[in-house]
Design an enzyme around this catalytic site. Structure first.
Site, PDB file in Angstrom:
ATOM      1  N   ALA A 120      22.232  31.263 -87.413  1.00  0.00           N
ATOM      2  CA  ALA A 120      23.642  31.751 -87.531  1.00  0.00           C
ATOM      3  C   ALA A 120      24.162  31.952 -86.232  1.00  0.00           C
ATOM      4  O   ALA A 120      23.168  32.404 -85.479  1.00  0.00           O
ATOM      5  CB  ALA A 120      23.670  33.406 -88.552  1.00  0.00           C
ATOM      6  N   GLU A 139      16.389  29.476 -93.216  1.00  0.00           N
ATOM      7  CA  GLU A 139      16.857  29.708 -94.805  1.00  0.00           C
ATOM      8  C   GLU A 139      18.180  28.142 -95.110  1.00  0.00           C
ATOM      9  O   GLU A 139      17.661  28.105 -96.421  1.00  0.00           O
ATOM     10  CB  GLU A 139      17.799  30.643 -94.522  1.00  0.00           C
ATOM     11  CG  GLU A 139      17.147  31.514 -93.470  1.00  0.00           C
ATOM     12  CD  GLU A 139      17.832  33.127 -92.974  1.00  0.00           C
ATOM     13  OE1 GLU A 139      18.857  33.340 -92.401  1.00  0.00           O
ATOM     14  OE2 GLU A 139      17.494  34.379 -94.108  1.00  0.00           O
ATOM     15  N   GLU A 181      15.256  36.408 -86.257  1.00  0.00           N
ATOM     16  CA  GLU A 181      15.978  38.033 -86.208  1.00  0.00           C
ATOM     17  C   GLU A 181      15.622  39.402 -86.152  1.00  0.00           C
ATOM     18  O   GLU A 181      16.675  39.608 -85.029  1.00  0.00           O
ATOM     19  CB  GLU A 181      17.051  37.583 -87.992  1.00  0.00           C
ATOM     20  CG  GLU A 181      17.354  36.634 -88.357  1.00  0.00           C
ATOM     21  CD  GLU A 181      16.790  35.693 -89.359  1.00  0.00           C
ATOM     22  OE1 GLU A 181      15.308  35.437 -89.089  1.00  0.00           O
ATOM     23  OE2 GLU A 181      17.380  34.729 -89.950  1.00  0.00           O
TER      24      GLU A 181
HETATM   25  N1  CAA Z   1      24.114  30.841 -82.132  1.00  0.00           N
HETATM   26  C1  CAA Z   1      24.988  30.571 -81.234  1.00  0.00           C
HETATM   27  N2  CAA Z   1      24.782  29.496 -80.125  1.00  0.00           N
HETATM   28  C2  CAA Z   1      23.316  29.748 -79.905  1.00  0.00           C
HETATM   29  C3  CAA Z   1      22.546  29.864 -80.730  1.00  0.00           C
HETATM   30  C4  CAA Z   1      23.213  30.616 -81.810  1.00  0.00           C
HETATM   31  N3  CAA Z   1      22.023  31.215 -82.920  1.00  0.00           N
HETATM   32  N4  CAA Z   1      21.175  29.437 -80.791  1.00  0.00           N
HETATM   33  C5  CAA Z   1      21.753  28.168 -79.405  1.00  0.00           C
HETATM   34  N5  CAA Z   1      23.531  28.789 -79.098  1.00  0.00           N
HETATM   35  C6  CAA Z   1      23.239  27.897 -78.153  1.00  0.00           C
HETATM   36  C7  CAA Z   1      22.831  28.589 -76.925  1.00  0.00           C
HETATM   37  O1  CAA Z   1      23.970  30.062 -76.798  1.00  0.00           O
HETATM   38  C8  CAA Z   1      23.772  28.064 -75.772  1.00  0.00           C
HETATM   39  O2  CAA Z   1      24.627  27.690 -74.954  1.00  0.00           O
HETATM   40  P1  CAA Z   1      25.176  28.198 -73.992  1.00  0.00           P
HETATM   41  O3  CAA Z   1      25.200  26.616 -73.366  1.00  0.00           O
HETATM   42  O4  CAA Z   1      26.915  27.927 -73.618  1.00  0.00           O
HETATM   43  O5  CAA Z   1      24.635  28.739 -73.256  1.00  0.00           O
HETATM   44  C9  CAA Z   1      23.305  26.408 -76.015  1.00  0.00           C
HETATM   45  O6  CAA Z   1      23.669  26.730 -78.519  1.00  0.00           O
HETATM   46  C10 CAA Z   1      22.128  25.719 -76.104  1.00  0.00           C
HETATM   47  O7  CAA Z   1      20.747  27.397 -76.216  1.00  0.00           O
HETATM   48  P2  CAA Z   1      20.007  27.444 -75.240  1.00  0.00           P
HETATM   49  O8  CAA Z   1      20.124  27.133 -74.041  1.00  0.00           O
HETATM   50  O9  CAA Z   1      19.413  28.862 -75.906  1.00  0.00           O
HETATM   51  O10 CAA Z   1      18.659  26.722 -75.720  1.00  0.00           O
HETATM   52  P3  CAA Z   1      17.082  26.692 -75.121  1.00  0.00           P
HETATM   53  O11 CAA Z   1      16.667  25.084 -75.532  1.00  0.00           O
HETATM   54  O12 CAA Z   1      16.926  27.119 -73.524  1.00  0.00           O
HETATM   55  O13 CAA Z   1      16.639  28.178 -76.582  1.00  0.00           O
HETATM   56  C11 CAA Z   1      16.137  27.717 -78.645  1.00  0.00           C
HETATM   57  C12 CAA Z   1      16.437  27.116 -77.971  1.00  0.00           C
HETATM   58  C13 CAA Z   1      14.854  28.753 -78.272  1.00  0.00           C
HETATM   59  C14 CAA Z   1      16.891  27.536 -80.123  1.00  0.00           C
HETATM   60  C15 CAA Z   1      17.008  29.646 -78.970  1.00  0.00           C
HETATM   61  O14 CAA Z   1      18.493  28.809 -77.799  1.00  0.00           O
HETATM   62  C16 CAA Z   1      17.436  30.625 -79.384  1.00  0.00           C
HETATM   63  O15 CAA Z   1      16.237  31.583 -79.389  1.00  0.00           O
HETATM   64  N6  CAA Z   1      18.745  30.999 -79.771  1.00  0.00           N
HETATM   65  C17 CAA Z   1      18.667  31.369 -81.283  1.00  0.00           C
HETATM   66  C18 CAA Z   1      18.171  31.249 -82.034  1.00  0.00           C
HETATM   67  C19 CAA Z   1      17.659  33.072 -83.225  1.00  0.00           C
HETATM   68  O16 CAA Z   1      17.534  33.842 -82.511  1.00  0.00           O
HETATM   69  N7  CAA Z   1      18.203  32.481 -84.749  1.00  0.00           N
HETATM   70  C20 CAA Z   1      19.063  33.342 -85.587  1.00  0.00           C
HETATM   71  C21 CAA Z   1      20.204  33.852 -85.291  1.00  0.00           C
HETATM   72  S1  CAA Z   1      20.232  35.265 -86.052  1.00  0.00           S
HETATM   73  C22 CAA Z   1      20.679  34.223 -88.345  1.00  0.00           C
HETATM   74  O17 CAA Z   1      20.151  33.569 -88.050  1.00  0.00           O
HETATM   75  C23 CAA Z   1      20.877  35.669 -89.294  1.00  0.00           C
HETATM   76  C24 CAA Z   1      20.514  35.379 -91.034  1.00  0.00           C
HETATM   77  O18 CAA Z   1      19.666  35.250 -90.983  1.00  0.00           O
HETATM   78  C25 CAA Z   1      21.775  35.205 -91.545  1.00  0.00           C
END
Ligand code: CAA
Length: 258
Positions: free
Chosen positions: A65, A112, A132
């Site tokens: 998300a 999911e 999460e």
């Molecule tokens: N939401 C918003 N933006 C996101 C995102 C997310 N879930 N995941 C990645 N991005 C964005 C980053 O902010 C970044 O944007 P900027 O360039 O503007 O900073 C861009 O995508 C590239 O991401 P990274 O620079 O972080 O790329 P990376 O290769 O270094 O890492 C990753 C990749 C491990 C996937 C890392 O981006 C990450 O950990 N993302 C979040 C994963 C996460 O926590 N997901 C769960 C979300 S909560 C949820 O889903 C709730 C639910 O169950 C309903």
């Protein structure tokens, strides 16, 4: 309506829906969720479509998300909006089969979403996770429920509590994905599976999907009764005669969805 966060192509009876927010690794913001649900419903209603594929890019199916969008929200807003109820409810209402083509990250809501599809074909680079917990929340679209049913309590607890990622190899071994192929072969494999499904009788495809899904909602004896009733009802179709006669006549069946 033109979509901005997804691309949709319909070819040879298969609707391919590609998530397309590359700058955010296909994170599910409200617009994407809205457009995805609409595209799925349109594909379900389109007589030319017999199978649906949901895919991301090589790098990310969806990284969850959209954290930027959620960060500012409070309980009252997410509760009143019933945040993400749509993704689950509208996807599970789709009657046609949906294959998730997963390469790269399938995290949080991305994992999911893949699990809400009917089955997952993954590339060797796929990484599944419910991270999460690292954000001070928990999964909200089935990550504690569907994942537990797919991979069992121990791995589901591990992933939901530590936030660790699962490789494609581990995901296949654990029953989360049905096949793993090299990244370059992913779409060929997925489209091959979709076209195979598209050749079958529409009624038996819909009935098989419904019966498998019923196994998650009911007892074994009720599920088997449901399956048997659905099996019996297939004998009211012309496609049952065609399928069985074609076998006996050693020829390819020509199903007519009748
Ligand atoms: N939401 C918003 N933006 C996101 C995102 C997310 N879930 N995941 C990645 N991005 C964005 C980053 O902010 C970044 O944007 P900027 O360039 O503007 O900073 C861009 O995508 C590239 O991401 P990274 O620079 O972080 O790329 P990376 O290769 O270094 O890492 C990753 C990749 C491990 C996937 C890392 O981006 C990450 O950990 N993302 C979040 C994963 C996460 O926590 N997901 C769960 C979300 S909560 C949820 O889903 C709730 C639910 O169950 C309903």
């Amino acid at each position: 309506m033109a979509f901005e966060t997804i691309n949709v192509e319909v070819e040879d009876h298969v609707a391919l829906i590609r998530l397309d927010r590359p700058d955010a690794l296909n994170a599910l913001n409200q617009q994407l969720v809205r457009e995805l649900c609409q595209a799925l419903e349109e594909a379900d209603a389109n007589d030319k479509v017999r199978c649906i594929v949901v895919a991301g890019s090589d790098k990310a199916f969806a990284a969850g998300a959209d954290i930027k969008e959620m960060a500012k929200l409070g309980f009252v807003e997410v509760f009143n909006a019933d945040l993400f109820a749509d993704v689950n409810d509208r996807i599970t209402a789709i009657r046609k089969p949906i294959i998730a083509a997963v390469s790269g990250y399938a995290l949080g809501g991305g994992c999911e979403l893949a699990m809400a599809c009917d089955f997952i074909i993954a590339s060797e680079t796929a990484k599944f996770g419910q991270p999460e917990i690292n954000l001070g929340v928990i999964a909200g679209i089935g990550g504690t429920q569907r994942l537990t049913r797919f991979v069992g309590k121990s791995k589901a607890m591990d992933m939901n509590l530590t936030g660790r990622f699962m490789t494609a190899e581990e995901a296949e071994r654990s029953g989360l994905v049905s096949r793993v192929v090299p990244v370059k072969k992913l779409m060929e494999e997925v489209m091959g599976a979709a076209h195979k499904i598209a050749e079958k009788s529409r009624m038996s495809v819909l009935a098989a999907k419904e019966a498998v899904n019923r196994s998650y909602e009911t007892t074994l004896s009720e599920g088997i009764r449901f399956e048997r009733n659905a099996f019996h009802s297939m004998f009211a179709t012309e496609d049952q005669k065609e399928g069985m006669n074609a076998f006996l006549e050693k020829r390819q069946a020509q199903f007519r969805d009748k």
